[in-house]
Design a protein around this motif. Structure first.
Motif, short mmCIF file in Angstrom:
data_model
loop_
_atom_site.label_atom_id
_atom_site.label_comp_id
_atom_site.label_asym_id
_atom_site.label_seq_id
_atom_site.Cartn_x
_atom_site.Cartn_y
_atom_site.Cartn_z
N LEU A 148 3.51 9.73 -4.66
CA LEU A 148 2.23 9.18 -4.25
C LEU A 148 2.44 8.15 -3.15
N ALA A 149 1.83 8.40 -1.99
CA ALA A 149 1.86 7.46 -0.86
C ALA A 149 0.42 7.05 -0.57
N PRO A 150 -0.13 6.15 -1.39
CA PRO A 150 -1.56 5.85 -1.28
C PRO A 150 -1.85 4.80 -0.21
N PRO A 151 -3.09 4.75 0.27
CA PRO A 151 -3.48 3.65 1.15
C PRO A 151 -3.54 2.35 0.36
N ASP A 152 -3.56 1.24 1.06
CA ASP A 152 -3.68 -0.05 0.39
C ASP A 152 -5.09 -0.25 -0.15
N GLY A 153 -5.21 -1.16 -1.09
CA GLY A 153 -6.53 -1.58 -1.56
C GLY A 153 -7.10 -0.73 -2.67
N PRO A 154 -8.40 -0.87 -2.93
CA PRO A 154 -9.05 -0.20 -4.06
C PRO A 154 -8.98 1.33 -3.98
N VAL A 155 -9.05 1.89 -2.76
CA VAL A 155 -8.98 3.35 -2.64
C VAL A 155 -7.64 3.86 -3.15
N GLY A 156 -6.58 3.20 -2.74
CA GLY A 156 -5.26 3.60 -3.21
C GLY A 156 -5.10 3.45 -4.71
N ALA A 157 -5.66 2.36 -5.25
CA ALA A 157 -5.58 2.15 -6.71
C ALA A 157 -6.33 3.24 -7.45
N ALA A 158 -7.49 3.64 -6.92
CA ALA A 158 -8.27 4.69 -7.56
C ALA A 158 -7.54 6.03 -7.51
N ARG A 159 -6.89 6.31 -6.39
CA ARG A 159 -6.16 7.57 -6.29
C ARG A 159 -4.96 7.59 -7.23
N ARG A 160 -4.32 6.44 -7.39
CA ARG A 160 -3.21 6.40 -8.34
C ARG A 160 -3.71 6.62 -9.76
N ALA A 161 -4.82 6.00 -10.11
CA ALA A 161 -5.37 6.18 -11.46
C ALA A 161 -5.73 7.64 -11.71
N ASP A 162 -6.37 8.27 -10.73
CA ASP A 162 -6.71 9.69 -10.87
C ASP A 162 -5.46 10.54 -11.06
#
Length: 303
Positions: A176-190
């Motif tokens: 997982l290489a997510p963007p920073d911030g809430p969007v990345g946190a949401a993608r990690r949770a999903d």
């Protein structure tokens, strides 16, 4: 390990892909899966062509048509089919793949199973079109041509194998290489929820900035799901790493279990021996769901 997939949509995904490729000693082939650059897929073309003809004959409102097409042929389907073919070819050639997969992570993990089941459900209808549809006289619906049936079967098979590969940590590593911030946190949770419902975990999380890679606990080494006979009962064990009993929704639908957590669901087909059994108890401990099942006396009479 056949494939290392970099997902999450962060701007640093390409850098992560290069770093992962450089860290693997077997020099795997590095490929990028981008729909815009690689055209369509024969399975998609055959089904889309017939679907266009069928929906035109039905003369449905445009929003209804768009919704139906989006559900059966999602925008990511061409990329998913190419990824499935790449994984199959990697197995034949005995080489590895490292790829940036430009699909929103929740869609990547959820769509293969959903679309494969939709395709498989259409196979018997198309195969017996004249028996199931034509006698009813439903307008002037165009009969599907043989390539449509072939495409549905091939598409279902490809997507089922892709889904199985994504669920198997021995076959695919999910970075997982997510963007920073809430969007990345949401993608990690999903990603964590959907992978848990598959019985596995993320391989690693690569935050922006190029440092601090988080290697996560591996999925349980025990081969799950597993089946155990205990007296007159059967115990079915299904791995759900990180999921607590309070967070899990469990519904039986015919021969399937529908597992739900945090708004995400996954279907698990019951082993054939359990399809005529009732669920007596269910519990989650240490990331493993255990179902206690007993034969249904209506179909397994005693004496």
């Amino acid at each position: 390990m056949r494939a290392h997939l970099v997902v999450g949509g962060g701007e640093h995904a390409a850098t992560v892909t290069d770093r992962v490729a450089a860290s693997i000693p077997l020099r795997p082939a590095v490929r990028s899966h981008r729909a815009a650059a690689e055209g369509s897929d024969p399975v998609l073309e055959a089904i889309a062509h017939y679907l266009d003809r069928l929906l035109a004959a039905l003369d449905l409102p445009a929003p209804v048509v768009a919704d139906l097409v989006g559900r059966l042929l999602p925008a990511e389907l061409a990329t998913l089919l190419r990824l499935a073919r790449s994984l199959d070819q990697a197995e034949v050639d005995d080489h590895g793949i490292v790829a940036t997969v430009d699909i929103e992570v929740a869609r990547l993990l959820d769509l293969p199973q959903r679309v494969a089941r939709a395709f498989a459900a259409f196979v018997p209808v198309v195969a017996r079109w004249e028996v199931l549809v034509a006698p009813e006289g439903v307008g002037n619906l165009p009969a599907p041509e043989p390539p449509v049936l072939t495409a549905l079967r091939e598409g279902a098979d490809l997507l089922e194998r892709l889904d199985a590969a994504l669920a198997d940590p021995e076959v695919t590593a999910v970075h997982l290489a997510p963007p920073d911030g809430p969007v990345g946190a949401a993608r990690r949770a999903d990603a964590e929820v959907l992978l848990a419902l598959m019985g596995r975990t993320l391989t690693a999380v690569h935050p922006g900035g190029g440092s601090g890679v988080e290697h996560l606990p591996a999925s349980p080494t025990e081969d799950l799901p597993s089946l155990e006979r205990r007296g007159e009962e059967w115990l079915l064990h299904i791995g759900l790493p990180g999921v607590r009993a309070a967070d899990l929704d469990l519904v039986r639908h015919d021969d399937e279990l529908v597992l739900g957590c945090a708004g995400r669901t996954r279907r698990v087909l019951l082993p054939s021996v359990l399809r005529r059994c009732d669920i007596g108890r269910a519990g989650v401990a240490a990331g493993v769901l255990t179902l206690t099942m007993t034969p249904d006396e209506r179909v397994w009479p005693r004496g």
